[in-house]
Design an enzyme around this catalytic site. Structure first.
Site, PDB file in Angstrom:
ATOM      1  CG  ASP A 162      -7.832  -5.173   1.058  1.00  0.00           C
ATOM      2  OD1 ASP A 162      -8.771  -4.713   1.722  1.00  0.00           O
ATOM      3  OD2 ASP A 162      -7.774  -5.121  -0.189  1.00  0.00           O
ATOM      4  CG  ASP A 216      -0.791 -20.093  -1.778  1.00  0.00           C
ATOM      5  OD1 ASP A 216      -0.218 -20.179  -0.667  1.00  0.00           O
ATOM      6  OD2 ASP A 216      -0.357 -20.665  -2.800  1.00  0.00           O
ATOM      7  CG  ASP A 275     -13.267  -7.811   1.446  1.00  0.00           C
ATOM      8  OD1 ASP A 275     -13.104  -7.062   2.423  1.00  0.00           O
ATOM      9  OD2 ASP A 275     -13.755  -7.422   0.362  1.00  0.00           O
ATOM     10  CE  LYS A 283       2.639 -17.137  -2.652  1.00  0.00           C
ATOM     11  NZ  LYS A 283       2.329 -18.533  -3.097  1.00  0.00           N
ATOM     12  CE1 TYR A 308      -3.352  -2.793   0.512  1.00  0.00           C
ATOM     13  CE2 TYR A 308      -4.625  -0.803   0.934  1.00  0.00           C
ATOM     14  CZ  TYR A 308      -4.572  -2.142   0.624  1.00  0.00           C
ATOM     15  OH  TYR A 308      -5.727  -2.833   0.427  1.00  0.00           O
TER      16      TYR A 308
END
Ligand code: IPM
Ligand code: MG
Length: 371
Positions: A251, A227, A255, A194, A143
């Site tokens: 983020d 993932d 969700d 990751k 970001y």
């Protein structure tokens, strides 16, 4: 008895409607004969501020945010501002608040209320009783990393770059928050990154391992590829207690987690800075995880629960009003139990209500609980 100073930033779209429901709860508390009270000021943020002032948040509003005991934030953005320059897009107001107040720890609890277990897109037995905390790093990573730019190449085509950048200190401080949270919950942290692809992922793994050793050997720490974490959240979400992750993965994973609670309209959040050296107080902003939902705004369709639950988080984490926060959560649960639903969580046999009817029902319940 204290008076708490709140800055209300409703923003755009449904932000305005759901903030109105929080204002009613504030009035209710202020009408009590004893207990803490609130002084509030409001200001513009997001598209509303762009329209009025040409920036997504003014310096004056930023100064109010710095001075407030807590900032209560609605939502920003909408198609109306799709074509404004990137630097003044509505979201820039929110990002400036997060960055300038150094709100690095973003708590996103995903709790499945028993009454809503059938409203989730997952089966009841998978989500019933779910209680996980996503802790998203909020002031670093993709970001905010520089360079962040688009350049036009000689042949006229473009090249864009976003930079994912983390330092040891940035990871360590948010990891400590994760361990502190876990100690008060299920005592388990999953760190999602990751490290098989990203250098920042390798650093996240190293620093969380070290911080765990030095700071919280009593807490269980597991590293999980981001993932795989996304997949496991759908497969068996109840295996998680606290999920610690970076800004971008957080983020997305938050969700995803929201749908287990029935609706994105149910998820509150708290964004916290470091404790002040003298007072111990943290700068803080509270906002629902959902956005401004321009498609339903102005129609009384929005679910105010995530906003109201965010206000309850402000009581709990900033204002030392944990008891009142619990009562708000209880009032929400009771109203859901009675079968009242906004459109997003509507189910057969339940009663669909508007934003303000939902607010009224929660207020009424709160009145009963506090009588
Ligand atoms: C969130 C939102 C924001 C984000 C947007 C509005 C900038 O999606 O808080 O999750 O991406 O952080
Ligand atoms: Mg988001």
């Amino acid at each position: 008895m204290k008076t708490h100073n709140l800055l209300l930033l409703p923003g755009d779209g449904i932000g305005v409607e759901i903030m109105a429901e929080v204002e009613r709860i504030i009035e209710f508390f202020n009408g009590r004969s004893d207990g803490d009270s609130f002084e509030t000021t409001s200001d513009l943020v997001g598209g509303a501020a762009v329209d009025a002032h040409g920036v997504a948040i003014t310096d004056e509003a930023m100064a109010k945010a710095v001075a407030a005991d807590a900032v209560i934030f609605g939502a920003v953005g909408g198609p109306k501002w799709d074509d404004v320059p990137y630097d003044i897009r509505p979201e820039a107001g929110l990002l400036r608040l997060r960055k300038d107040l150094d709100l690095y720890a973003n708590l996103r609890p995903a709790i499945c209320y028993p009454a809503l277990a059938d409203a989730s897109s997952l089966r009841r037995e998978i989500v019933e009783g779910l209680d996980i905390m996503i802790l998203r790093e909020l002031t670093g990573g993709t970001y905010f990393g520089e360079p962040k730019e688009t350049v036009t190449l000689e042949d006229g085509s473009k090249r864009s770059v976003d930079t994912t950048l983390y330092t040891t200190g940035e990871i360590e401080r948010v990891a400590k928050v994760a361990f502190d949270l876990a100690r008060k919950r299920g005592n388990k942290v999953h760190m999602a990154a990751k490290w098989n692809v990203m250098k920042t992922g390798v650093l996240w793994r190293e620093v969380t391992t070290q911080t765990h050793k030095d700071y919280a050997p009593d807490v269980e720490l597991e590293h999980i590829l981001a993932d795989n974490c996304a997949m496991q959240l759908i497969r068996n979400p109840k295996q998680f207690d606290v999920i610690l992750t970076d800004n971008l993965f957080g983020d997305i994973l938050s969700d995803e987690a929201s749908m287990m609670t029935g609706s994105l309209g149910m998820l509150p959040s708290a964004s916290l800075g470091s404790p002040d050296e003298k007072t111990g107080k943290r700068k803080a902003l509270y906002e629902p995880v959902h956005g401004s939902a321009p498609d339903i705004s102005g129609q009384g369709l929005a679910n105010p629960i995530a906003m109201i639950a965010s206000f309850a988080m402000a009581l709990r984490y900033s204002l030392d009003m944990g008891e009142e926060a619990d009562l708000i959560d209880k009032a929400v649960a009771a109203v859901l139990e009675k079968g009242l639903r906004t459109g997003d969580i509507m189910q057969d046999g339940k009663k669909q209500v508007s934003t303000s009817e939902m607010g009224s029902a929660i207020l009424e319940e709160l009145g009963v609980l506090m009588a």
